[in-house]
Design a protein around this motif. Structure first.
Motif, PDB file in Angstrom:
ATOM      1  N   TYR A 187       9.305  -7.797 -12.095  1.00  0.00           N
ATOM      2  CA  TYR A 187       8.962  -9.044 -11.403  1.00  0.00           C
ATOM      3  C   TYR A 187       9.273  -8.956  -9.910  1.00  0.00           C
ATOM      4  CZ  TYR A 187       7.527 -12.029 -15.259  1.00  0.00           C
ATOM      5  OH  TYR A 187       6.819 -12.600 -16.286  1.00  0.00           O
ATOM      6  N   ARG A 190       6.656  -6.700  -8.239  1.00  0.00           N
ATOM      7  CA  ARG A 190       5.316  -7.286  -8.086  1.00  0.00           C
ATOM      8  C   ARG A 190       5.303  -8.362  -7.006  1.00  0.00           C
ATOM      9  NH1 ARG A 190       1.953  -5.187 -11.748  1.00  0.00           N
ATOM     10  NH2 ARG A 190       0.277  -6.586 -11.108  1.00  0.00           N
ATOM     11  N   ILE A 191       6.358  -9.168  -6.975  1.00  0.00           N
ATOM     12  CA  ILE A 191       6.396 -10.241  -5.977  1.00  0.00           C
ATOM     13  C   ILE A 191       6.541  -9.664  -4.566  1.00  0.00           C
ATOM     14  CG2 ILE A 191       7.799 -12.179  -5.142  1.00  0.00           C
ATOM     15  CD1 ILE A 191       8.229 -12.910  -8.117  1.00  0.00           C
ATOM     16  N   GLU A 196      -0.261  -9.634  -8.470  1.00  0.00           N
ATOM     17  CA  GLU A 196      -0.349 -10.824  -9.307  1.00  0.00           C
ATOM     18  C   GLU A 196       0.541 -10.737 -10.540  1.00  0.00           C
ATOM     19  OE1 GLU A 196      -4.482 -11.099 -10.362  1.00  0.00           O
ATOM     20  OE2 GLU A 196      -4.221  -9.861 -12.160  1.00  0.00           O
ATOM     21  N   ILE A 197       0.962 -11.921 -10.956  1.00  0.00           N
ATOM     22  CA  ILE A 197       1.713 -12.086 -12.206  1.00  0.00           C
ATOM     23  C   ILE A 197       0.837 -12.929 -13.127  1.00  0.00           C
ATOM     24  CG2 ILE A 197       3.774 -13.067 -13.274  1.00  0.00           C
ATOM     25  CD1 ILE A 197       5.183 -12.649 -10.554  1.00  0.00           C
ATOM     26  N   ARG A 241       7.393 -19.489 -13.978  1.00  0.00           N
ATOM     27  CA  ARG A 241       7.239 -19.881 -12.578  1.00  0.00           C
ATOM     28  C   ARG A 241       8.597 -20.210 -11.945  1.00  0.00           C
ATOM     29  NH1 ARG A 241       1.802 -21.191 -11.053  1.00  0.00           N
ATOM     30  NH2 ARG A 241       0.369 -20.960 -12.825  1.00  0.00           N
ATOM     31  N   ALA A 244      10.083 -16.823 -11.162  1.00  0.00           N
ATOM     32  CA  ALA A 244       9.409 -16.216 -10.015  1.00  0.00           C
ATOM     33  C   ALA A 244       9.782 -16.919  -8.717  1.00  0.00           C
ATOM     34  CB  ALA A 244       7.900 -16.243 -10.224  1.00  0.00           C
ATOM     35  N   ALA A 248      11.173 -15.184  -5.454  1.00  0.00           N
ATOM     36  CA  ALA A 248      10.419 -15.301  -4.209  1.00  0.00           C
ATOM     37  C   ALA A 248      11.307 -15.750  -3.056  1.00  0.00           C
ATOM     38  CB  ALA A 248       9.262 -16.286  -4.399  1.00  0.00           C
ATOM     39  N   PRO A 255       4.937 -15.809  -4.739  1.00  0.00           N
ATOM     40  CA  PRO A 255       4.341 -15.178  -5.931  1.00  0.00           C
ATOM     41  C   PRO A 255       2.829 -15.408  -5.972  1.00  0.00           C
ATOM     42  CG  PRO A 255       6.100 -16.724  -6.524  1.00  0.00           C
ATOM     43  CD  PRO A 255       5.809 -16.935  -5.088  1.00  0.00           C
ATOM     44  N   TYR A 257      -0.151 -15.741  -8.711  1.00  0.00           N
ATOM     45  CA  TYR A 257      -0.343 -15.937 -10.143  1.00  0.00           C
ATOM     46  C   TYR A 257      -1.809 -15.813 -10.519  1.00  0.00           C
ATOM     47  CZ  TYR A 257       4.274 -18.175  -9.870  1.00  0.00           C
ATOM     48  OH  TYR A 257       5.593 -18.448  -9.648  1.00  0.00           O
TER      49      TYR A 257
END
Length: 312
Positions: A187, A190-191, A196-197, A241, A244, A248, A255, A257
Motif C-alpha cells: 500500500y 502504490r500510494i 491505483e488501489i 480508504r 490509505a 497518504a 491515493p 482509487y
C-alpha cells in the motif's frame, strides 16, 4: 518458570513470542523444520510436524506446561498434534485467524454491518470436521485457509486431553521488512508511486493488530486459564480508504482509487462483506488492547522504508 513449547516460532510475531517467553524466564522449546535457528538458550527440535512418527520420536519423554501452535492450518495437522501432545501438556494454544468469520467461506449466522463479530459465531465444539478432504494438497489448503483453521480448532476443542484455547488474530501489521504478508508495504509503495488501489464501491471496515501486540497477547494466553476462542484485535476498525488516508498523510501523496466491477478482485483489506471482530471477550478476561491510531503511524513509517512489492 514454566516449560513452553512453540510450534513454528521462527519468524515474525512467533519469533518475537519466543524472545518474550525467554525474557520472562520460561524454559522454551521450539519445534520446526530447522530453516532458522532459535535464540540462544532455546531448545530446538528439528522435525516436520506433519510426520507423526518423527514428531513422537523427536518429543521422546518431553512434557510441557503449555504448547503454542503457530503453524496449524488443517484438521489433519491438528489431529497429529492432539495425539502427539496428549499427556504431555496441560494447555494448548493455537494461533487462528479473523478469516474464520468470513461469510464468503462458510454458511455463518448473519451479523449486521457495524456489529463486531463475537467468538460464538464460529463454535469449534460444534463445527463439522471432514478429515477426508485433500488437506495434504498445499494448493487446496491455501484455497481453503479459513475452513482449515475452523476445522483445526474443532479437532483440538474435542481432543479432551488438555485445556484448549484459540487466538483468532486480526490482520497483522508492522515490522517493516519482517512483515511476512508485505501488504502494508504494498500500500505504501502504490500510494507513493501514484499507482491505483482497487477498492469495492462500498468497502466495509476490518480490524488490525500490531505484531508486537499479538505476541503480547499470545504470551498472556500462555498464563491465562480461559478455554475456547478469543479474538485479538486493536480497537478502532478501518476500511481500506481509512487506511490509505493515514498512509497518504505520511507519504505526502494522494491515493488513486479504482472501483472494481462485480466479481473483480479488489486490493487486500478492501472487503465487500462484514466480519470485523469484537475484542470484548479478551478485555473481559483481562487483556488491554491498544487503539489502531496509537501504532499505525509507526507501522506505516516502517513500511515506507521497506522495498515495496509491485502489487497491492
Amino acid at each position: 518458570m514454566e516449560k513452553i513449547c512453540v510450534i513454528g516460532g521462527n519468524r515474525y510475531f512467533g519469533k518475537l513470542l519466543v524472545k518474550r517467553l525467554r525474557a520472562a524466564d520460561h524454559q522454551v522449546t521450539v519445534i520446526n523444520r530447522g530453516s532458522t535457528l532459535p535464540p540462544a538458550g532455546v531448545e530446538h527440535l528439528v522435525v516436520d510436524r506433519n510426520d507423526e512418527a518423527a514428531l513422537m520420536a523427536a518429543l521422546g519423554s518431553c512434557a510441557f506446561d503449555v504448547v503454542v501452535d503457530q503453524v496449524c492450518y488443517t484438521p489433519v495437522q491438528a489431529a497429529v498434534a492432539a495425539r502427539a501432545f496428549a499427556g504431555r501438556t496441560r494447555r494448548y494454544v493455537m494461533t487462528s485467524t479473523i478469516e474464520v468469520y468470513d461469510p464468503a467461506t462458510a454458511a455463518l449466522p448473519a451479523v449486521p454491518p457495524g456489529t463486531p463479530v463475537p467468538e460464538e459465531i464460529v463454535d469449534p465444539a460444534g463445527w463439522l470436521v471432514a478429515m477426508d478432504l485433500p488437506w495434504h494438497d498445499d494448493a487446496y489448503v491455501e484455497a481453503h485457509y479459513a475452513e482449515g483453521k475452523r476445522q483445526a480448532e474443532a479437532v483440538f476443542a474435542r481432543a479432551g486431553s488438555f485445556e484448549f484455547a484459540s487466538v483468532r488474530s486480526a490482520h497483522v501489521l508492522g515490522g517493516g521488512a519482517q512483515e511476512f504478508t508485505g501488504r502494508l508495504a504494498q500500500y505504501t509503495g502504490r500510494i507513493t508511486r501514484g499507482e491505483e488501489i482497487t477498492v469495492h464501491a462500498k468497502a466495509l471496515p476490518t480490524v488490525f493488530i500490531r505484531y508486537e501486540e499479538l505476541a503480547d497477547l499470545l504470551l498472556w494466553a500462555t498464563r491465562a486459564d480461559f478455554t475456547g476462542p478469543v479474538n485479538a484485535c486493536s480497537d478502532g476498525p478501518l476500511d481500506v480508504r481509512d487506511l490509505a488516508a493515514v498512509i497518504a498523510t505520511q507519504a505526502g501523496r494522494e491515493p488513486v482509487y479504482r472501483t472494481v466491477q462485480a466479481g473483480e478482485e479488489a486490493s487486500a483489506f478492501s472487503f465487500d462483506r462484514h466480519y470485523a471482530m469484537s475484542n470484548a471477550r479478551a478485555k473481559e478476561l483481562g487483556f488491554a488492547f491498544s487503539h489502531t491510531a496509537d501504532w499505525l503511524p509507526g507501522a506505516i513509517a516502517e513500511a515506507l522504508t521497506t522495498e515495496p512489492s509491485p502489487t497491492a
